[in-house]
Design a protein around this motif. Structure first.
Motif, short mmCIF file in Angstrom:
data_model
loop_
_atom_site.label_atom_id
_atom_site.label_comp_id
_atom_site.label_asym_id
_atom_site.label_seq_id
_atom_site.Cartn_x
_atom_site.Cartn_y
_atom_site.Cartn_z
N ASP A 92 -2.67 11.37 -13.49
CA ASP A 92 -3.25 10.21 -12.81
C ASP A 92 -2.31 9.01 -12.94
O ASP A 92 -1.67 8.82 -13.97
N GLU A 94 -3.55 5.97 -12.71
CA GLU A 94 -4.37 4.94 -13.35
C GLU A 94 -4.22 5.03 -14.87
O GLU A 94 -4.23 6.11 -15.44
N SER A 96 -5.66 4.27 -18.60
CA SER A 96 -6.92 4.10 -19.30
C SER A 96 -6.64 3.67 -20.74
O SER A 96 -5.67 4.11 -21.35
N VAL A 98 -7.95 4.08 -24.34
CA VAL A 98 -8.82 4.93 -25.15
C VAL A 98 -8.49 4.66 -26.61
O VAL A 98 -7.36 4.85 -27.05
N SER A 102 -3.07 2.95 -24.64
CA SER A 102 -3.01 3.15 -23.19
C SER A 102 -2.51 4.56 -22.87
O SER A 102 -1.48 5.00 -23.39
N ARG A 104 -2.45 7.89 -19.68
CA ARG A 104 -2.69 8.41 -18.34
C ARG A 104 -3.34 9.77 -18.54
O ARG A 104 -2.97 10.52 -19.44
N TYR A 123 -4.75 13.26 -22.73
CA TYR A 123 -4.24 11.90 -22.62
C TYR A 123 -2.75 11.90 -22.88
O TYR A 123 -2.28 12.37 -23.91
#
Length: 156
Positions: A92, A94, A96, A98, A102, A104, A123
């Protein structure tokens, strides 16, 4: 993908930031103690507010991101890891956040015990360069929880 030196660098950077934060905090604490001795309520309130604001903002903005990334590095380097051979699907664009790090989302296709395909998401750290993988490529994934620790083409 990760090296022990990265973990040591993050830890030394944390120590430097704690030192940078502690110098103004110590000066404000000295002012706070002096205002308590002089019984200056307004100065005591001001120094208390400034010290609290400095410590909260300094920790949240300067130290907490490093602590989160240190935890991530410690997990992928020293935590319980698993290996999986699967097929690459996509990553992705975008980003995120978590657990303060940071990532993807990177999706792979794997098979259950009945040989039915299903998607598995991991991730991928945004601080690492995105590998050039063709869709459907067979890869060996090393992971801790859902965090990718290593990624390599099978036979390549």
């Amino acid at each position: 993908m990760y090296q022990e030196q990265e973990l040591l660098d993050i830890r030394s950077q944390q120590k430097r930031r704690w030192l940078i934060l502690s110098i103004p905090a110590l000066l404000l604490l000295i002012g706070l103690v002096a205002s308590l001795i002089l019984r200056q309520q307004v100065l005591t309130d001001v120094f208390t507010l400034l010290l609290g604001g400095l410590l909260i903002a300094g920790y949240d903005l300067g130290i907490k991101p490093l602590r989160c990334y240190e935890r991530h590095l410690n997990n992928v380097l020293h935590g319980r890891i698993h290996e999986l051979t699967c097929r690459y699907s996509h990553i992705d664009e975008e980003i995120s956040l978590v657990d303060g790090v940071s990532y993807r989302a990177m999706t792979f296709i794997t098979y259950d015990e009945k040989h039915k395909p299903f998607e598995r998401m991991f991730y991928f750290d945004v601080q690492k360069p995105v590998p050039e993988l063709p869709e459907g490529a067979e890869v060996r994934v090393v992971y801790h929880d859902h965090e990718l620790a290593d990624l390599a083409l099978v036979g390549g």
